[in-house]
Scaffold this motif. Structure first.
Motif, PDB file in Angstrom:
ATOM      1  N   LYS A  56      19.713  24.292   6.196  1.00  0.00           N
ATOM      2  CA  LYS A  56      19.394  25.190   7.303  1.00  0.00           C
ATOM      3  C   LYS A  56      20.096  26.541   7.128  1.00  0.00           C
ATOM      4  N   ILE A  57      21.381  26.514   6.769  1.00  0.00           N
ATOM      5  CA  ILE A  57      22.145  27.755   6.578  1.00  0.00           C
ATOM      6  C   ILE A  57      21.557  28.576   5.438  1.00  0.00           C
ATOM      7  N   GLU A  58      21.182  27.906   4.351  1.00  0.00           N
ATOM      8  CA  GLU A  58      20.590  28.609   3.215  1.00  0.00           C
ATOM      9  C   GLU A  58      19.259  29.240   3.592  1.00  0.00           C
ATOM     10  N   ARG A  59      18.463  28.517   4.369  1.00  0.00           N
ATOM     11  CA  ARG A  59      17.175  29.064   4.802  1.00  0.00           C
ATOM     12  C   ARG A  59      17.360  30.244   5.735  1.00  0.00           C
ATOM     13  N   GLU A  60      18.329  30.182   6.615  1.00  0.00           N
ATOM     14  CA  GLU A  60      18.607  31.305   7.517  1.00  0.00           C
ATOM     15  C   GLU A  60      19.035  32.544   6.747  1.00  0.00           C
ATOM     16  N   GLN A 105       0.810  -1.221   0.000  1.00  0.00           N
ATOM     17  CA  GLN A 105       0.000   0.000   0.000  1.00  0.00           C
ATOM     18  C   GLN A 105       0.846   1.275   0.000  1.00  0.00           C
ATOM     19  N   LEU A 106       2.134   1.151   0.278  1.00  0.00           N
ATOM     20  CA  LEU A 106       2.980   2.341   0.421  1.00  0.00           C
ATOM     21  C   LEU A 106       3.133   3.063  -0.912  1.00  0.00           C
ATOM     22  N   GLN A 107       2.845   4.371  -0.899  1.00  0.00           N
ATOM     23  CA  GLN A 107       2.906   5.169  -2.119  1.00  0.00           C
ATOM     24  C   GLN A 107       4.013   6.228  -2.092  1.00  0.00           C
ATOM     25  N   GLU A 108       4.336   6.725  -0.909  1.00  0.00           N
ATOM     26  CA  GLU A 108       5.343   7.786  -0.811  1.00  0.00           C
ATOM     27  C   GLU A 108       6.284   7.484   0.355  1.00  0.00           C
ATOM     28  N   MET A 109       7.596   7.568   0.092  1.00  0.00           N
ATOM     29  CA  MET A 109       8.590   7.296   1.121  1.00  0.00           C
ATOM     30  C   MET A 109       9.700   8.336   0.985  1.00  0.00           C
ATOM     31  N   TYR A 110       9.921   9.095   2.068  1.00  0.00           N
ATOM     32  CA  TYR A 110      10.866  10.210   2.012  1.00  0.00           C
ATOM     33  C   TYR A 110      11.995  10.016   3.021  1.00  0.00           C
ATOM     34  N   PHE A 111      13.211   9.847   2.495  1.00  0.00           N
ATOM     35  CA  PHE A 111      14.435   9.826   3.291  1.00  0.00           C
ATOM     36  C   PHE A 111      15.275  11.032   2.889  1.00  0.00           C
ATOM     37  N   GLU A 112      15.996  11.605   3.853  1.00  0.00           N
ATOM     38  CA  GLU A 112      16.971  12.652   3.547  1.00  0.00           C
ATOM     39  C   GLU A 112      18.060  12.600   4.613  1.00  0.00           C
ATOM     40  N   ASN A 113      19.300  12.581   4.167  1.00  0.00           N
ATOM     41  CA  ASN A 113      20.437  12.374   5.062  1.00  0.00           C
ATOM     42  C   ASN A 113      20.692  13.600   5.931  1.00  0.00           C
ATOM     43  N   TYR A 114      20.542  13.430   7.230  1.00  0.00           N
ATOM     44  CA  TYR A 114      20.766  14.527   8.177  1.00  0.00           C
ATOM     45  C   TYR A 114      22.209  15.003   8.143  1.00  0.00           C
ATOM     46  N   LEU A 115      23.153  14.082   7.993  1.00  0.00           N
ATOM     47  CA  LEU A 115      24.571  14.437   8.082  1.00  0.00           C
ATOM     48  C   LEU A 115      25.053  15.251   6.891  1.00  0.00           C
ATOM     49  N   THR A 116      24.503  15.013   5.721  1.00  0.00           N
ATOM     50  CA  THR A 116      24.990  15.716   4.535  1.00  0.00           C
ATOM     51  C   THR A 116      24.109  16.874   4.101  1.00  0.00           C
ATOM     52  N   MET A 117      22.817  16.815   4.397  1.00  0.00           N
ATOM     53  CA  MET A 117      21.896  17.778   3.797  1.00  0.00           C
ATOM     54  C   MET A 117      21.314  18.801   4.766  1.00  0.00           C
ATOM     55  N   TYR A 118      21.162  18.452   6.040  1.00  0.00           N
ATOM     56  CA  TYR A 118      20.382  19.333   6.895  1.00  0.00           C
ATOM     57  C   TYR A 118      21.043  20.683   7.125  1.00  0.00           C
ATOM     58  N   PHE A 119      22.299  20.691   7.522  1.00  0.00           N
ATOM     59  CA  PHE A 119      22.913  21.967   7.868  1.00  0.00           C
ATOM     60  C   PHE A 119      23.112  22.897   6.672  1.00  0.00           C
ATOM     61  N   PRO A 120      23.533  22.406   5.487  1.00  0.00           N
ATOM     62  CA  PRO A 120      23.553  23.310   4.327  1.00  0.00           C
ATOM     63  C   PRO A 120      22.178  23.892   4.013  1.00  0.00           C
ATOM     64  N   ASP A 176      30.126  24.204   1.543  1.00  0.00           N
ATOM     65  CA  ASP A 176      29.128  25.135   2.060  1.00  0.00           C
ATOM     66  C   ASP A 176      29.153  25.254   3.577  1.00  0.00           C
ATOM     67  N   ILE A 177      29.430  24.143   4.246  1.00  0.00           N
ATOM     68  CA  ILE A 177      29.335  24.177   5.700  1.00  0.00           C
ATOM     69  C   ILE A 177      30.688  24.296   6.382  1.00  0.00           C
ATOM     70  N   GLY A 178      31.776  23.986   5.655  1.00  0.00           N
ATOM     71  CA  GLY A 178      33.098  24.243   6.199  1.00  0.00           C
ATOM     72  C   GLY A 178      33.794  23.036   6.788  1.00  0.00           C
ATOM     73  N   HIS A 179      33.112  21.911   6.924  1.00  0.00           N
ATOM     74  CA  HIS A 179      33.795  20.706   7.380  1.00  0.00           C
ATOM     75  C   HIS A 179      33.060  19.467   6.881  1.00  0.00           C
ATOM     76  N   ASP A 180      33.757  18.357   6.913  1.00  0.00           N
ATOM     77  CA  ASP A 180      33.253  17.129   6.316  1.00  0.00           C
ATOM     78  C   ASP A 180      32.491  16.297   7.334  1.00  0.00           C
ATOM     79  N   ARG A 181      31.411  15.653   6.870  1.00  0.00           N
ATOM     80  CA  ARG A 181      30.678  14.765   7.748  1.00  0.00           C
ATOM     81  C   ARG A 181      31.103  13.314   7.574  1.00  0.00           C
ATOM     82  N   PHE A 182      31.977  13.076   6.607  1.00  0.00           N
ATOM     83  CA  PHE A 182      32.432  11.716   6.372  1.00  0.00           C
ATOM     84  C   PHE A 182      33.938  11.637   6.577  1.00  0.00           C
ATOM     85  N   SER A 223      17.388  37.915   4.706  1.00  0.00           N
ATOM     86  CA  SER A 223      17.179  38.782   3.537  1.00  0.00           C
ATOM     87  C   SER A 223      15.736  39.263   3.429  1.00  0.00           C
ATOM     88  N   GLY A 224      14.920  38.927   4.411  1.00  0.00           N
ATOM     89  CA  GLY A 224      13.548  39.430   4.427  1.00  0.00           C
ATOM     90  C   GLY A 224      12.474  38.408   4.157  1.00  0.00           C
TER      91      GLY A 224
END
Length: 517
Positions: free
Chosen positions: A238-242, A221-236, A344-350, A247-248
């Motif tokens: 987050k910084i872009e959103r900030e 029955q599963l139709q949608e499954m969303y994964f996103e890597n916290y270590l590689t994607m979240y902080f870049p 973008d973030i200044g250090h490696d997560r791997f 900027s308003g």
């Protein structure tokens, strides 16, 4: 002419557009409005999330929960604020509520239990709410929650394996959001059962990975499954959103965003800054999905699922319609690779040099795990309810630490006396052992019909062209492989077989999933 000169019918037509906080404020202005606001028409929906979060306002709103009320929404100034009255269950006893949102607040699980919520409930959100004693909070709730279709647990660090195990017994559950549940790990929920009606699972930025992914491939029955890597994607992200906010750009309403929510646990300098130079740490592999997880889709056959017209009020899908103007007919020349994340973030997560063969094979990132809780050695091995939490900073530190036990089973469920042999039917093992992969394959072969339509594997460097090959027969309408190592040639080959699929990648559609603030 004075507004009070209008008749009651006209006044009701005006004030019905006010939310519950505004109705409470208006009721304090004069006797006429105080009496008029008691009209049933105004209390079908109670939304009291606007400030002030005054105890008098909360009490006023709860007293106006009546038989026609279908929806209630409450929040606090911070997730340390306990605003729910002690007789909360009494107010709900004879109601037919369909939607309840208790967000960004503290709930004592030994006082309020899901087993006492109204059986009519269809959607429930505890987004960024801190629940103490979660085992007591959810126990024996399956029967009472038999009609629940949507459960949102975004940013709930207390959600553990036992909690998810019991959610699997909710017979009607269709949408489960575990966004930023950072203390959920694969090895803690290896032997799940049920979830047979689940259509949407959102576990972006959690510690869930391959094992959970492989388990979900069995769900027809599963139709949608969303994964996103916290270590590689979240902080870049987050910084872009900030930067956008500076900027308003306008923040999302009711985002409950706080700057102390996130700590870069892969950076030893950041960890030392928050927890002290003498803190005891060790590296720990963190949630990952790779080509080993997608292999089970290689034998799958796409089917058309049953039409489902149910639309959630509380859950917001991460992807909107494309706005960048790029689609499967246009592949842009883009030399950007995964390394742009590091820049973008200044250090490696791997790690640059990987000695652990498991980590090398599985392309696993790591975090530093803390061995004491709440930044105070006096709290070591205390029960959760005994730990001194005075503000959001204390709670954030508590969120990112553990009890120091060497047993990884206690890393997640550190404040419960739980018999794992009772919860899980097999002996605990941390990583996939010989024979376990065969177990998943055998289960999948029994029912290799799938209805998956939207899939995000954003930021996982273990996803490659082999993964695309495995998924080419699924008939996907959306696939996000941004930040992976899939090649241009791999994408072109995938699109030849799936021309209608919206590929989100650096050289394709560059629209981004929504973030919480």
């Amino acid at each position: 002419m004075n507004i009070l000169d209008l008749n009651d019918y006209s006044l009701l037509g005006i004030i019905e557009y006010l939310n519950s906080t505004e109705l409470w404020q208006l009721s304090r202005t004069c006797k006429k409005f105080h009496n008029l606001i008691k009209h049933k028409k105004l209390w079908w929906i109670i939304d009291a999330r606007d400030s002030p979060h005054d105890l008098n306002k909360i009490t006023f709103c709860f007293k106006n929960i009546i038989d026609v009320t279908k929806e209630i929404r409450f929040c606090s100034e911070s997730r340390c604020g306990e605003i729910i009255p002690n007789d909360f269950i009494g107010y709900l006893k004879y109601t037919n509520l369909v939607i309840i949102a208790l967000e960004n607040q503290k709930i004592s699980g030994n006082k309020i239990q899901l087993s006492e919520f109204p059986q009519s409930l269809i959607e429930l959100s505890l987004r960024k709410t801190y629940v103490t004693h979660p085992s007591t909070f959810i126990e024996n709730s399956s029967v009472q929650m038999k009609n629940l279709k949507v459960f949102i647990l975004d940013e709930c660090f207390w959600v553990n394996g036992k909690f998810i195990y019991i959610l699997g017994t909710y017979s009607a559950l269709e949408i489960l959001s575990l966004y930023k549940c950072k203390k959920l790990f694969d090895f803690d929920i290896r032997y799940l059962t049920d979830f047979n009606k689940l259509r949407i699972i959102d576990c972006r930025f959690s510690g869930l990975g391959n094992e959970f992914f492989k388990y979900m491939t069995q769900k027809t029955q599963l139709q949608e499954m969303y994964f996103e890597n916290y270590l590689t994607m979240y902080f870049p992200t987050k910084i872009e959103r900030e930067k956008e906010l500076n900027s308003g750009s306008q923040p999302k309403k009711y985002s409950y965003y706080s700057k102390v929510d996130d700590i870069a646990l892969w950076d030893k300098n950041v960890v030392n800054q928050h927890f002290g130079e003498d803190c005891d740490t060790r590296k720990r592999a963190y949630g990952h999905v790779n080509y080993c997880g997608t292999t089970l889709y290689s034998e799958a056959q796409a089917i058309e699922g049953n039409d489902n017209n149910f639309k959630s009020i509380l859950y917001e899908p991460p992807y909107d319609k494309c706005t960048c103007g790029l689609n499967s007919e246009t592949i842009r020349i883009n030399t950007a690779k995964t390394e742009y994340l590091k820049r973008d973030i200044g250090h490696d997560r791997f790690p640059r040099e990987v000695n652990d063969p498991f980590e090398l094979r599985e392309c696993t990132g790591y975090i530093y795990e803390l061995s004491f809780r709440a930044n105070d050695p006096r709290n070591f091995r205390k029960h959760e309810s005994e730990i001194c939490i005075r503000n959001d900073l204390d709670l954030s530190i508590f969120e990112h630490t553990t009890d120091g036990s060497d047993d990884p089973r206690n890393f997640i469920i550190h404040h419960q006396d739980i018999d794992f042999n009772e919860i899980y039917p097999q002996t605990y093992r941390r990583f996939t052992m010989p024979g376990e992969r065969r177990k998943y394959e055998e289960l999948f072969k029994k029912s290799n019909l799938v209805n998956i339509q939207k899939l995000s594997l954003r930021g996982f460097i273990g996803i490659n062209d082999m993964s695309l090959k495995d998924m080419e027969n699924l008939g996907l309408s959306l696939l996000d492989v941004t930040g992976t190592v899939v090649s241009k040639e791999g994408i072109e080959q995938f699109l030849r077989l799936n021309p209608d699929c919206r590929i989100i990648h650096e050289i394709m559609c560059t629209c981004k999933p929504k973030i919480h603030f």
